[in-house]
Motif scaffolding. Structure first.
Motif, short mmCIF file in Angstrom:
data_model
loop_
_atom_site.label_atom_id
_atom_site.label_comp_id
_atom_site.label_asym_id
_atom_site.label_seq_id
_atom_site.Cartn_x
_atom_site.Cartn_y
_atom_site.Cartn_z
N VAL A 151 -0.58 -0.47 15.65
CA VAL A 151 -1.53 0.62 15.56
C VAL A 151 -0.94 1.79 16.30
O VAL A 151 -0.74 1.72 17.50
N LEU A 152 -0.63 2.78 15.59
CA LEU A 152 0.03 3.93 16.19
C LEU A 152 -0.69 5.19 15.76
O LEU A 152 -1.33 5.23 14.73
N ALA A 153 -0.53 6.19 16.48
CA ALA A 153 -1.09 7.48 16.13
C ALA A 153 -0.25 8.56 16.74
O ALA A 153 0.46 8.34 17.69
N ALA A 154 -0.30 9.72 16.19
CA ALA A 154 0.46 10.85 16.68
C ALA A 154 -0.32 12.11 16.40
O ALA A 154 -1.27 12.11 15.65
N SER A 155 0.11 13.19 17.05
CA SER A 155 -0.52 14.49 16.87
C SER A 155 0.51 15.57 16.80
O SER A 155 1.65 15.38 17.16
N SER A 156 0.14 16.84 16.30
CA SER A 156 1.07 17.96 16.15
C SER A 156 0.42 19.24 16.61
O SER A 156 -0.79 19.33 16.76
N GLY A 157 1.21 20.34 16.83
CA GLY A 157 0.74 21.62 17.34
C GLY A 157 0.53 22.64 16.26
O GLY A 157 0.78 22.43 15.11
N VAL A 158 0.03 23.81 16.64
CA VAL A 158 -0.22 24.92 15.74
C VAL A 158 0.49 26.13 16.26
O VAL A 158 0.98 26.18 17.37
N GLY A 178 2.80 -14.06 14.09
CA GLY A 178 2.47 -12.85 14.84
C GLY A 178 0.98 -12.65 14.95
O GLY A 178 0.20 -13.13 14.11
N ALA A 179 0.57 -11.94 15.98
CA ALA A 179 -0.85 -11.65 16.20
C ALA A 179 -1.00 -10.25 16.76
O ALA A 179 -0.15 -9.78 17.54
N THR A 180 -2.09 -9.59 16.38
CA THR A 180 -2.39 -8.24 16.85
C THR A 180 -3.86 -8.16 17.24
O THR A 180 -4.73 -8.58 16.46
N TYR A 181 -4.11 -7.63 18.42
CA TYR A 181 -5.48 -7.42 18.88
C TYR A 181 -5.67 -5.95 19.23
O TYR A 181 -4.85 -5.37 19.94
N VAL A 182 -6.73 -5.36 18.73
CA VAL A 182 -7.07 -3.96 19.02
C VAL A 182 -8.44 -3.94 19.69
O VAL A 182 -9.42 -4.48 19.15
N GLY A 183 -8.51 -3.32 20.87
CA GLY A 183 -9.75 -3.31 21.64
C GLY A 183 -10.78 -2.33 21.13
O GLY A 183 -10.66 -1.76 20.03
N SER A 227 -10.19 8.62 20.44
CA SER A 227 -10.18 9.43 19.23
C SER A 227 -10.56 8.52 18.07
O SER A 227 -10.49 7.29 18.20
N PRO A 228 -10.93 9.08 16.91
CA PRO A 228 -11.32 8.23 15.78
C PRO A 228 -10.19 7.34 15.25
O PRO A 228 -10.46 6.35 14.58
N THR A 229 -8.93 7.70 15.54
CA THR A 229 -7.80 6.94 15.00
C THR A 229 -7.13 6.03 16.02
O THR A 229 -6.16 5.35 15.68
N GLU A 230 -7.62 6.00 17.26
CA GLU A 230 -6.98 5.19 18.30
C GLU A 230 -8.01 4.33 19.01
O GLU A 230 -9.12 4.78 19.29
N ALA A 231 -7.62 3.10 19.31
CA ALA A 231 -8.45 2.19 20.09
C ALA A 231 -7.55 1.38 21.00
O ALA A 231 -6.43 1.02 20.62
N PHE A 232 -8.02 1.07 22.20
CA PHE A 232 -7.23 0.37 23.19
C PHE A 232 -8.08 -0.70 23.86
O PHE A 232 -9.32 -0.62 23.84
N PRO A 233 -7.44 -1.72 24.45
CA PRO A 233 -5.99 -1.97 24.49
C PRO A 233 -5.47 -2.55 23.18
O PRO A 233 -6.24 -3.06 22.36
#
Length: 344
Positions: free
Chosen positions: A4-11, A112-117, A122-128
């Protein structure tokens, strides 16, 4: 597959003459403004606020993401046959089963296993986020990513092979309004008194340009003089759909150029120069996206005459994805082919 990855950009923004600025803000022309002492400060304040918002610098991201756009369009090839099955057990938990058959890397099965908290910033990111995979021999790769606040994020990675801790890495990123500071500790050992410490800083100078520095410090009995430090300078310049990025240090020079030519085509150019090895490698890569055909193709060629290509095709309406990989070098007369099927 489970990352689960996310990124952002500038203006970007530009300045103009006072009359055109007032017009663009929806303010009356200077000649139509009353000369009373009450209205003049109000107009000046609105114009000042508009300029302040336009000129506000944004966070430049991390140094790890400096060349990300150019790297993402390059073809990452594989050899042999691969089958991957992904199964979502809940909204937060997913498992995967991978069977790999190859002559260049160890073949076999991996789980493999993946857990997202549930902690969201933000709406596109969740942790841990917890990622891991293991094979029947007990070889393990594990990653933990957690964001403690809106500005502080930590990442931990570990690799275990043959019941031995082969590699560990702990990274911490602090994101300010217009800068990012990071520190990474790799393979620390209190028994051999060795390890690697890397400090990174990236600052937005203008809305288009970011500059920074990196300091890498290594210590241990196997290091000449028991310790060594290397300082590198780095920067990035963005202009619309194009990005220039570079790193310069005692070990060499690394330059990247990325251009989004259209909605379907992206191009990347990379040059890596090693001063110690006295050699340079240039790579030209491209990515073609065809959303209506559910197809993505990445291709690249470098100055060593390696030609690579990876095709990914979504087999709608089935939950299948097919990948075909190829890499050839006519000068060395070798060729590698890979095919993969991803389910889920």
């Amino acid at each position: 597959m489970g990352n689960v990855l996310a990124a952002s950009s500038g203006v970007d923004a530009a300045t103009a003459r006072s009359n055109s600025v007032a017009a663009s803000l929806g303010l009356p022309e200077p000649a139509a403004i009353s000369s009373t002492e009450q209205s003049a400060p109000s107009v000046a304040s609105e114009v000042s606020d508009a300029f302040g918002k336009d000129n506000q610098l944004e966070n430049p991201g991390t140094v790890e993401e400096l060349h990300k756009k150019c790297k993402d369009v390059q073809a990452i090839t594989f050899e042999g046959a691969k089958i991957m099955l992904n199964k979502g057990l809940s909204n937060h938990f997913q498992v995967s089963h991978t069977i790999n058959m190859s002559t260049t890397v160890p073949s076999g099965y991996r789980f493999g296993a993946t857990y997202v908290g549930t902690k969201q910033y933000s709406p596109t990111e969740a942790f841990p986020v917890l990622l891991g995979d293991i094979d029947p021999s007990g070889n393990l790769n594990a990653n933990v990513i957690h964001q403690f606040s809106s500005r502080l994020r930590c990442k931990f990675a570990s690799q275990i092979q043959e019941s031995k801790m082969m590699a560990t890495q702990l990274s911490t990123d602090y994101r300010g309004n217009d800068f990012t500071a990071s520190i990474t500790l790799g393979n620390p050992s209190i028994f051999t008194n060795s390890g690697v410490v890397v400090g990174q800083y990236l600052q937005s100078v203008t809305q288009r340009m970011a500059l920074g520095a990196e300091v890498a410090y290594q210590y241990g009995p196997n290091v000449p003089g028991r310790q060594i430090a290397i300082v590198s300078a780095l920067g990035r310049y963005s202009n619309g759909d194009s990005i220039w990025s570079g790193t310069l240090g005692p070990s060499g020079l690394h330059l990247c150029y990325y251009q989004k030519a259209s909605e379907q085509l992206q191009i990347g150019v990379e040059v890596e120069t090693s001063l110690r090895m006295q050699e340079s490698v240039a790579t030209i890569a491209y990515q073609i996206d065809l959303p209506k055909a559910d197809l993505v193709f990445r291709g690249s060629i470098d100055s060593n005459w390696h030609i690579s290509g990876v095709l990914e095709k979504r087999l709608q309406p089935l939950p299948f994805s097919f990948a075909l990989s190829g890499r050839m070098n006519h000068v060395k007369n070798n060729f590698k082919l890979g095919c993969g099927l991803m389910i889920g």
